[in-house]
Enzyme design. Sequence first.
Site, PDB file in Angstrom:
ATOM      1  N   CYS A 107      -3.038   5.628   5.013  1.00 37.13           N
ATOM      2  CA  CYS A 107      -4.513   5.629   4.889  1.00 37.13           C
ATOM      3  C   CYS A 107      -5.130   5.858   6.281  1.00 37.13           C
ATOM      4  O   CYS A 107      -4.450   6.119   7.230  1.00 37.13           O
ATOM      5  CB  CYS A 107      -5.001   4.250   4.675  1.00 37.13           C
ATOM      6  SG  CYS A 107      -4.733   3.071   6.025  1.00 37.13           S
ATOM      7  N   CYS A 109       0.818  -1.001   0.009  1.00 34.75           N
ATOM      8  CA  CYS A 109       0.014   0.041   0.028  1.00 34.75           C
ATOM      9  C   CYS A 109       0.728   1.175   0.087  1.00 34.75           C
ATOM     10  O   CYS A 109       0.252   2.329  -0.244  1.00 34.75           O
ATOM     11  CB  CYS A 109      -0.780  -0.017   1.235  1.00 34.75           C
ATOM     12  SG  CYS A 109      -0.124   0.053   2.916  1.00 34.75           S
ATOM     13  N   CYS A 114      -2.996  -2.559   8.967  1.00 31.04           N
ATOM     14  CA  CYS A 114      -2.305  -1.175   9.317  1.00 31.04           C
ATOM     15  C   CYS A 114      -2.285  -1.062  10.840  1.00 31.04           C
ATOM     16  O   CYS A 114      -1.137  -0.255  11.198  1.00 31.04           O
ATOM     17  CB  CYS A 114      -3.657  -0.216   8.962  1.00 31.04           C
ATOM     18  SG  CYS A 114      -4.485  -0.361   7.565  1.00 31.04           S
ATOM     19  N   ASP A 166       2.131   2.706   2.358  1.00 31.73           N
ATOM     20  CA  ASP A 166       1.948   3.564   3.706  1.00 31.73           C
ATOM     21  C   ASP A 166       3.132   3.465   4.625  1.00 31.73           C
ATOM     22  O   ASP A 166       3.877   2.361   4.498  1.00 31.73           O
ATOM     23  CB  ASP A 166       0.716   2.755   4.745  1.00 31.73           C
ATOM     24  CG  ASP A 166      -0.789   3.322   4.006  1.00 31.73           C
ATOM     25  OD1 ASP A 166      -0.290   3.949   3.022  1.00 31.73           O
ATOM     26  OD2 ASP A 166      -1.507   3.005   4.369  1.00 31.73           O
TER      27      ASP A 166
HETATM   28 FE1  FES Z   1      -1.927  -0.142   4.168  1.00 37.31          FE
HETATM   29 FE2  FES Z   1      -3.438   1.107   5.730  1.00 37.31          FE
HETATM   30  S1  FES Z   1      -3.788   0.540   3.744  1.00 37.31           S
HETATM   31  S2  FES Z   1      -1.301   0.616   6.193  1.00 37.31           S
END
Ligand code: FES
Length: 138
Positions: A60, A35, A104, A37
């Site tokens: 996110c 992702c 997450c 992040d």
């Molecule tokens: Fe990957 Fe939140 S979508 S950490």
Amino acid sequence: MPAYSEKVMDHFMNPRNVGEIEDADGIGEEGNPVCGDMMTFYIKVNDNRLSDVKFKTFGCGAAIAVSSIVSEMAIGKTIEEARKITPSVVAKELGGLPKNKYHCSNLGAQALNLAIDDYQRKQGMKVKPRKRRKNDHE
Ligand code: FES
């Protein structure tokens, strides 16, 4: 049906402890390659207690809420107590996370633990390198 609890929304809309500690005693950075992040945690330690915790998160909404709650939970805890902030404890504290957002909470717990590792290494303690978690992004 709302996917996020009120607590997640609250921490997402009003994240606590955002920022950087310039003279941090430990810094931990973790990211998820899928992702993209990223989270960085900064800790200040006094008498074996986390006297301050701040974070910078590029990610996110769930990642931001997770960082915020992890920082709130960690401040004032001893190193040993802070080590017990696991992904499931974080998700529970937030009133649950949707299944595909569970990773997450892994990021938050891992980034905090890496900051503690960094602190302990700087204190001359032997800290085992952490295994990278299997990527559990959906
Ligand atoms: Fe990957 Fe939140 S979508 S950490």
